[in-house]
Design a protein around this motif. Sequence first.
Motif, PDB file in Angstrom:
ATOM      1  N   ASP A 166       0.877  -1.170   0.000  1.00  0.00           N
ATOM      2  CA  ASP A 166       0.000   0.000   0.000  1.00  0.00           C
ATOM      3  C   ASP A 166       0.914   1.220   0.000  1.00  0.00           C
ATOM      4  N   TRP A 167       1.016   1.890  -1.147  1.00  0.00           N
ATOM      5  CA  TRP A 167       2.017   2.938  -1.324  1.00  0.00           C
ATOM      6  C   TRP A 167       1.430   4.057  -2.159  1.00  0.00           C
ATOM      7  N   ASN A 168       1.727   5.283  -1.767  1.00  0.00           N
ATOM      8  CA  ASN A 168       1.247   6.440  -2.521  1.00  0.00           C
ATOM      9  C   ASN A 168       2.283   6.976  -3.491  1.00  0.00           C
ATOM     10  N   GLY A 169       3.391   6.288  -3.627  1.00  0.00           N
ATOM     11  CA  GLY A 169       4.427   6.715  -4.565  1.00  0.00           C
ATOM     12  C   GLY A 169       5.458   7.641  -3.988  1.00  0.00           C
ATOM     13  N   ILE A 170       5.240   8.122  -2.763  1.00  0.00           N
ATOM     14  CA  ILE A 170       6.170   9.084  -2.157  1.00  0.00           C
ATOM     15  C   ILE A 170       6.600   8.617  -0.766  1.00  0.00           C
ATOM     16  N   GLY A 171       5.648   8.355   0.090  1.00  0.00           N
ATOM     17  CA  GLY A 171       5.945   8.024   1.479  1.00  0.00           C
ATOM     18  C   GLY A 171       6.430   6.597   1.650  1.00  0.00           C
TER      19      GLY A 171
END
Length: 317
Positions: free
Chosen positions: A65-70
């Motif tokens: 589960d990743w937002n691409g930044i954090g």
Amino acid sequence: MTSALGSAPTGRDVRPARPTPTRAHRFRWARAAGTGWLYVLPALVMYAVFVLRPLALTIQYSLYDWNGIGVARWAGLDNYLTVFTDSDLLKIIGNAVILIVFFSFIPVALGLLVASLVRRITTGAFGTVVRTILFLPQVIPLVAAGIAWSWLLSSNGLINQVLRAVGLGGVARAWLGDFDTALPAVGVIGAWVLLGLCTILLVTGMSKIDPALYEAARLDGAGPVREFLAVTLPSLRQEIGVCLTVTIIAALASFDIVYISTSGGPGLQTTVPGLEIYRLAFSQRQVGLASALAVVLMLLVLACVLPIQRLTRGEKP
């Protein structure tokens, strides 16, 4: 005691032993093999960097589960569970499956018909012109094709103007904006784009068929339909397989035409997996879910293409 002509037969075939490869032979073979690998090494490096590595990263991201930044959080198979249980995502995958009919089956079927006509009635320079016109949609950028068809299918577009001119104004509508006609309209655009490619491939395949097969069929009393079913169709098995493979991949991986003509609307009526992957990853920042959908799309492509490759493999009759 043996004679001067040689020894007596022993009752079994005595063959000379195979010579054992010398160190020089093994060295030359290894050197040739190494030279061959050096020739393909640049292609292998490019394939590994731009295909295998992104594929491995996509599979890896689909498990987080990743937002691409954090910081990424381990999600296991939760993203895949979402893909197979979310009604919107299932509808989006279903849209791509429906487009297979328009992008694949219709162009191949019409391509067989058009290729048969082209083979019969066109020769010389005229045949070259016809082939060029048929192939023209394939070389037009998909963005330009999407824009042109958006104008044609708009409320005041040429198609609706023609319908109103012939007294069919009640049929006219915003074809790309209507919930009932948006997806078929996008499918028509894809069929138009891919028809030329299928036709040229099939015409090329027909040119390789032995004319003696057609002569034999005519001697047996076969008409044009029977001749097509008994000679042309079986001889084009590999070409049809190529057409189906290319067009099914185009249907499942479609993006350009949909993005330009409808942007996935109205609602989710024309949203396809490629467009949804783009939105999830870059608009909604759900990289893990977008990666899982991409992996599912890849598996769907393989599930559709591999059986076709298996069925169409083999020598032509």
